[in-house]
Each structure stands twice: as C-alpha cells, then as structure tokens.
Write a protein that holds these residues in place. Structure first.
Motif, PDB file in Angstrom:
ATOM      1  N   ASN A   2       0.852  -1.183   0.000  1.00 19.33           N
ATOM      2  CA  ASN A   2       0.000   0.000   0.000  1.00 19.33           C
ATOM      3  C   ASN A   2       0.889   1.233   0.000  1.00 19.33           C
ATOM      4  OD1 ASN A   2      -2.337  -1.547   0.238  1.00 19.33           O
ATOM      5  ND2 ASN A   2      -2.120  -1.650   2.441  1.00 19.33           N
ATOM      6  N   GLU A   3       0.518   2.235  -0.822  1.00 22.11           N
ATOM      7  CA  GLU A   3       1.313   3.449  -0.901  1.00 22.11           C
ATOM      8  C   GLU A   3       0.426   4.665  -0.727  1.00 22.11           C
ATOM      9  OE1 GLU A   3       3.313   3.454  -4.645  1.00 22.11           O
ATOM     10  OE2 GLU A   3       4.636   1.811  -4.092  1.00 22.11           O
ATOM     11  N   HIS A  16       4.214  -8.875   5.157  1.00 21.80           N
ATOM     12  CA  HIS A  16       5.039 -10.079   5.107  1.00 21.80           C
ATOM     13  C   HIS A  16       4.431 -11.155   6.011  1.00 21.80           C
ATOM     14  CE1 HIS A  16       8.347  -7.836   3.225  1.00 21.80           C
ATOM     15  NE2 HIS A  16       7.982  -6.856   4.023  1.00 21.80           N
ATOM     16  N   VAL A  17       4.775 -12.400   5.741  1.00 26.40           N
ATOM     17  CA  VAL A  17       4.359 -13.514   6.595  1.00 26.40           C
ATOM     18  C   VAL A  17       5.620 -14.218   7.086  1.00 26.40           C
ATOM     19  CG1 VAL A  17       3.104 -15.694   6.727  1.00 26.40           C
ATOM     20  CG2 VAL A  17       2.207 -13.814   5.338  1.00 26.40           C
ATOM     21  N   PHE A  18       5.732 -14.360   8.408  1.00 27.94           N
ATOM     22  CA  PHE A  18       6.833 -15.082   9.038  1.00 27.94           C
ATOM     23  C   PHE A  18       6.286 -16.378   9.608  1.00 27.94           C
ATOM     24  CE2 PHE A  18       8.040 -10.659   9.206  1.00 27.94           C
ATOM     25  CZ  PHE A  18       9.398 -10.664   8.967  1.00 27.94           C
ATOM     26  N   THR A  19       6.987 -17.472   9.438  1.00 31.73           N
ATOM     27  CA  THR A  19       6.603 -18.749  10.031  1.00 31.73           C
ATOM     28  C   THR A  19       7.610 -19.086  11.119  1.00 31.73           C
ATOM     29  OG1 THR A  19       5.652 -19.493   7.941  1.00 31.73           O
ATOM     30  CG2 THR A  19       6.141 -21.186   9.585  1.00 31.73           C
ATOM     31  N   PHE A  44       9.358  -4.850  11.836  1.00 33.81           N
ATOM     32  CA  PHE A  44       8.026  -5.219  11.343  1.00 33.81           C
ATOM     33  C   PHE A  44       7.030  -5.151  12.494  1.00 33.81           C
ATOM     34  CE2 PHE A  44      11.289  -7.303   8.927  1.00 33.81           C
ATOM     35  CZ  PHE A  44      10.875  -7.188   7.608  1.00 33.81           C
ATOM     36  N   ASN A  45       5.878  -4.521  12.274  1.00 28.89           N
ATOM     37  CA  ASN A  45       4.797  -4.474  13.256  1.00 28.89           C
ATOM     38  C   ASN A  45       3.877  -5.669  13.045  1.00 28.89           C
ATOM     39  OD1 ASN A  45       5.627  -1.931  14.314  1.00 28.89           O
ATOM     40  ND2 ASN A  45       4.699  -0.951  12.533  1.00 28.89           N
ATOM     41  N   ILE A  46       3.630  -6.411  14.102  1.00 24.29           N
ATOM     42  CA  ILE A  46       2.771  -7.601  14.006  1.00 24.29           C
ATOM     43  C   ILE A  46       1.314  -7.178  13.918  1.00 24.29           C
ATOM     44  CG2 ILE A  46       2.002  -9.694  15.178  1.00 24.29           C
ATOM     45  CD1 ILE A  46       4.812  -9.913  16.360  1.00 24.29           C
ATOM     46  N   ARG A  47       0.620  -7.670  12.905  1.00 23.52           N
ATOM     47  CA  ARG A  47      -0.798  -7.362  12.694  1.00 23.52           C
ATOM     48  C   ARG A  47      -1.708  -8.538  13.015  1.00 23.52           C
ATOM     49  NH1 ARG A  47      -0.015  -2.736  13.702  1.00 23.52           N
ATOM     50  NH2 ARG A  47       0.857  -1.341  12.158  1.00 23.52           N
ATOM     51  N   GLY A  48      -1.170  -9.746  13.029  1.00 24.55           N
ATOM     52  CA  GLY A  48      -1.996 -10.910  13.327  1.00 24.55           C
ATOM     53  C   GLY A  48      -1.156 -12.167  13.398  1.00 24.55           C
ATOM     54  N   ARG A  57       2.124 -26.391  16.371  1.00 21.88           N
ATOM     55  CA  ARG A  57       3.497 -26.698  15.968  1.00 21.88           C
ATOM     56  C   ARG A  57       4.177 -25.459  15.398  1.00 21.88           C
ATOM     57  NH1 ARG A  57       3.618 -31.301  11.984  1.00 21.88           N
ATOM     58  NH2 ARG A  57       5.833 -30.919  12.225  1.00 21.88           N
ATOM     59  N   PHE A  58       3.447 -24.725  14.567  1.00 20.52           N
ATOM     60  CA  PHE A  58       3.983 -23.523  13.932  1.00 20.52           C
ATOM     61  C   PHE A  58       2.960 -22.403  14.009  1.00 20.52           C
ATOM     62  CE2 PHE A  58       6.044 -27.084  11.799  1.00 20.52           C
ATOM     63  CZ  PHE A  58       7.371 -26.730  11.953  1.00 20.52           C
ATOM     64  N   LEU A  59       3.441 -21.156  13.908  1.00 25.90           N
ATOM     65  CA  LEU A  59       2.576 -19.990  13.822  1.00 25.90           C
ATOM     66  C   LEU A  59       2.958 -19.200  12.578  1.00 25.90           C
ATOM     67  CD1 LEU A  59       2.661 -18.707  17.505  1.00 25.90           C
ATOM     68  CD2 LEU A  59       0.806 -19.932  16.385  1.00 25.90           C
ATOM     69  N   GLU A  60       1.972 -18.607  11.948  1.00 19.18           N
ATOM     70  CA  GLU A  60       2.212 -17.682  10.847  1.00 19.18           C
ATOM     71  C   GLU A  60       1.932 -16.284  11.373  1.00 19.18           C
ATOM     72  OE1 GLU A  60      -0.213 -18.812   7.548  1.00 19.18           O
ATOM     73  OE2 GLU A  60       1.019 -20.555   7.090  1.00 19.18           O
ATOM     74  N   ILE A  61       2.930 -15.426  11.309  1.00 19.30           N
ATOM     75  CA  ILE A  61       2.794 -14.058  11.791  1.00 19.30           C
ATOM     76  C   ILE A  61       2.649 -13.137  10.584  1.00 19.30           C
ATOM     77  CG2 ILE A  61       3.915 -12.167  13.026  1.00 19.30           C
ATOM     78  CD1 ILE A  61       5.359 -14.300  14.679  1.00 19.30           C
ATOM     79  N   ILE A  62       1.567 -12.366  10.571  1.00 16.84           N
ATOM     80  CA  ILE A  62       1.351 -11.381   9.526  1.00 16.84           C
ATOM     81  C   ILE A  62       1.880 -10.061  10.071  1.00 16.84           C
ATOM     82  CG2 ILE A  62      -0.355 -10.139   8.152  1.00 16.84           C
ATOM     83  CD1 ILE A  62      -1.087 -13.577   9.512  1.00 16.84           C
ATOM     84  N   ALA A  63       2.831  -9.464   9.348  1.00 11.65           N
ATOM     85  CA  ALA A  63       3.481  -8.249   9.827  1.00 11.65           C
ATOM     86  C   ALA A  63       3.602  -7.229   8.715  1.00 11.65           C
ATOM     87  CB  ALA A  63       4.851  -8.585  10.397  1.00 11.65           C
ATOM     88  N   GLU A  64       3.663  -5.943   9.102  1.00 12.22           N
ATOM     89  CA  GLU A  64       3.819  -4.863   8.148  1.00 12.22           C
ATOM     90  C   GLU A  64       5.140  -4.157   8.390  1.00 12.22           C
ATOM     91  OE1 GLU A  64       0.501  -2.270   8.640  1.00 12.22           O
ATOM     92  OE2 GLU A  64      -0.790  -3.493   7.378  1.00 12.22           O
ATOM     93  N   GLU A  65       5.751  -3.752   7.282  1.00 12.05           N
ATOM     94  CA  GLU A  65       6.982  -2.969   7.344  1.00 12.05           C
ATOM     95  C   GLU A  65       6.696  -1.634   6.686  1.00 12.05           C
ATOM     96  OE1 GLU A  65      11.611  -3.305   5.901  1.00 12.05           O
ATOM     97  OE2 GLU A  65      10.087  -4.425   4.813  1.00 12.05           O
TER      98      GLU A  65
END
Length: 69
Positions: A2-3, A16-19, A44-48, A57-65
């Motif tokens: 987004n701009e 971004h998505v971090f696992t 990166f700010n965590i959004r969810g 076992r794993f988490l997916e972190i949705i983050a914005e930069e």
C-alpha cells in the motif's frame, strides 16, 4: 504493498508472513499487537497471528513494514 503520499513524501507499507515455531505467549491477542519483529536491520509491526492446522506446531505471523522514500 500500500502506498500513499503525505507531505510530498512517498510512504509504503509492505505486508510479510513469518513462520515460526509455536509459542503460547503469542496466543494473547492484546499482547501481540505491542510486539515487533526485528530482522536483518528491519522492523516489522505484528498485525496478526495464525495457528495453521491448529496443531500448535507452527505460527504464521502477519506483519507490516513501513517503507519511506
């Protein structure tokens, strides 16, 4: 990505998505919003947080930069 233009300066937000391995502390939604990820000199700010397969076992972190030009 987004701009937007503010004060003649381009600001963009990249998602971004971090696992990562499961961490019970990240289940608390109120706390997660205050956390950040610092990686490779970027912040990166965590959004969810998602728990795919709900197997803890794993988490997916949705983050914005925020990207400023």
């Amino acid at each position: 990505t987004n701009e937007r233009v503010q004060h003649e300066k381009l600001e963009a937000t990249a998602t971004h998505v971090f696992t990562i391995r499961y961490q019970a502390a990240l289940r608390n939604v109120e706390v997660v919003g205050t956390y950040r990820i610092s990686w490779d000199g970027r912040v990166f700010n965590i959004r969810g947080v998602k728990n795919p397969e709900t197997e803890n076992r794993f988490l997916e972190i949705i983050a914005e930069e925020n990207v400023d030009d």
